[in-house]
Design an enzyme around this catalytic site. Structure first.
Site, short mmCIF file in Angstrom:
data_model
loop_
_atom_site.label_atom_id
_atom_site.label_comp_id
_atom_site.label_asym_id
_atom_site.label_seq_id
_atom_site.Cartn_x
_atom_site.Cartn_y
_atom_site.Cartn_z
N GLU A 98 0.86 -1.19 0.00
CA GLU A 98 0.00 0.00 0.00
C GLU A 98 0.89 1.23 0.00
OE1 GLU A 98 -1.98 1.28 3.60
OE2 GLU A 98 -3.65 2.06 2.43
N TRP A 99 0.85 2.01 -1.05
CA TRP A 99 1.59 3.27 -1.05
C TRP A 99 0.71 4.34 -0.47
CZ3 TRP A 99 2.71 6.80 -5.85
CH2 TRP A 99 3.42 7.93 -5.41
N ARG A 100 1.10 4.84 0.70
CA ARG A 100 0.39 5.92 1.35
C ARG A 100 0.91 7.23 0.76
NH1 ARG A 100 -2.10 5.40 6.40
NH2 ARG A 100 -2.12 7.68 6.24
N ARG A 104 -4.63 8.89 2.07
CA ARG A 104 -5.40 8.95 3.31
C ARG A 104 -5.47 10.42 3.69
NH1 ARG A 104 -7.91 6.33 3.08
NH2 ARG A 104 -7.13 4.27 3.62
N HIS A 121 -12.79 5.38 7.50
CA HIS A 121 -11.91 5.29 8.65
C HIS A 121 -12.41 6.20 9.75
CE1 HIS A 121 -9.81 4.45 4.95
NE2 HIS A 121 -9.15 3.57 5.62
N LYS A 172 -13.84 -1.49 2.73
CA LYS A 172 -12.90 -1.54 3.86
C LYS A 172 -13.29 -0.52 4.92
CE LYS A 172 -8.66 -0.02 3.02
NZ LYS A 172 -8.08 1.20 3.64
N ARG A 219 -7.25 -8.24 13.30
CA ARG A 219 -6.24 -8.27 12.23
C ARG A 219 -5.81 -9.69 11.86
NH1 ARG A 219 -4.12 -3.17 11.22
NH2 ARG A 219 -4.67 -1.58 12.74
N SER A 271 1.38 2.30 10.00
CA SER A 271 0.61 3.43 9.46
C SER A 271 -0.68 3.63 10.26
CB SER A 271 0.26 3.17 7.99
OG SER A 271 -0.65 2.10 7.89
N GLN A 327 -1.21 -2.16 14.34
CA GLN A 327 -0.67 -3.01 13.28
C GLN A 327 0.38 -3.96 13.86
OE1 GLN A 327 0.84 -0.56 10.08
NE2 GLN A 327 -1.19 -0.24 9.22
O1 LIG Z 1 -7.18 1.52 5.80
C1 LIG Z 1 -6.12 1.12 6.18
C2 LIG Z 1 -5.97 0.24 7.36
C3 LIG Z 1 -5.06 0.88 8.38
O2 LIG Z 1 -5.69 2.06 8.87
C4 LIG Z 1 -4.84 -0.06 9.55
O3 LIG Z 1 -5.52 0.13 10.57
O4 LIG Z 1 -4.00 -0.97 9.42
C5 LIG Z 1 -3.75 1.25 7.74
C6 LIG Z 1 -3.93 2.18 6.53
O5 LIG Z 1 -2.68 2.44 5.93
C7 LIG Z 1 -4.85 1.56 5.53
O6 LIG Z 1 -5.12 2.49 4.46
#
Ligand SMILES: O=C1C[C@@](O)(C(=O)O)C[C@@H](O)[C@@H]1O
Length: 228
Positions: free
Chosen positions: A33-35, A65, A121, A146, A188, A207, A211
């Site tokens: 995933e390129w943020r 984001r 989010h 998502k 997760r 990010s 995580q």
């Molecule tokens: O939407 C998501 C999930 C995320 O927010 C996480 O909680 O791991 C991390 C973000 O980079 C990604 O775009």
């Protein structure tokens, strides 16, 4: 064979940082995933050429984001869509589109609906209308839906697990759901139960809160998802 795909966010802030990524660190990832929101805007398109070349053996998710949803970038709808449209020339596998914050974006990217990860989010709470939001997003028939939310109590995490399972049974494996923070960590690694089809794991830095580091995530999913 693992069921849940692992996406690893990269958040480079310079061209040099991209050049210095060690691909060996990402070997166990399925998706990068390129943020984009972390990259200075005047370098985005130079960075894109490098990233798509460097990570050409991975599937690539493009994500801007925005500040509206916990990200690093204040951006207009027009500019948000412009950047994503310009990056289509690299043929990304997936594109994150913030459904509620940029309601016009989906229609303007409709030609690539089969690549879109429609997202929502909430870094403050798990909203009481989350199921309604998910159902509304599901109606748009994008590749994936998502959500990443912030649980305040254990029942939020359990509720998200149940909501995800119920929607997956009803509409198929297209939902990616995450309860952030340490409290939400179970979500997760629970895709084998709930049907959540991706998880996000970290390399070098996270990010989002909660995580799990990529090597640990890979071992956990092997434990949960591969037959003994
Ligand atoms: O939407 C998501 C999930 C995320 O927010 C996480 O909680 O791991 C991390 C973000 O980079 C990604 O775009």
């Amino acid at each position: 064979m693992r069921k849940t795909k692992i996406a690893v966010p990269i958040m480079p802030i310079s061209i040099a940082e991209i050049e210095n990524f060690d691909l060996k660190s990402f070997q166990k990832a399925d998706i990068i995933e390129w943020r984009i929101d972390f990259m200075p805007q005047n370098l985005i398109f130079e960075a894109a050429a490098l990233i798509f070349k460097k990570f050409d053996m991975f599937q690539i998710l493009l994500t801007i984001r925005t500040a509206k949803e916990g990200g690093a970038l204040e951006i207009s709808n027009q500019h948000y869509v412009h950047i994503l449209k310009e990056l289509l020339k690299y043929n990304p596998d997936f594109i994150d589109v913030e459904y509620f914050s940029y309601p016009k974006a989906l229609a303007e990217l409709s030609e690539v609906k089969d690549k879109i990860v429609l997202s929502y989010h909430n870094f403050s709470e798990m909203p009481t209308d989350l199921t309604q939001r998910l159902l509304r997003m599901n109606k748009e028939k994008t590749a994936f839906v998502k959500v990443a939310v912030m649980p305040q109590r254990e029942c939020d995490v359990i509720d998200l697990l149940q909501i995800t399972r119920d929607l997956t049974l009803e509409y198929g494996r297209k939902f990616i759901t995450i309860a952030m923070s340490d409290l939400g960590k179970l979500t997760r690694v629970s895709g084998y139960i709930t049907g959540s089809c991706w998880t996000f794991a970290s390399v070098l830095e996270a990010s989002a809160p909660g995580q799990i580091e990529l090597d640990d995530m890979s071992r956990l999913l092997d434990l949960f998802e591969n037959e003994a």
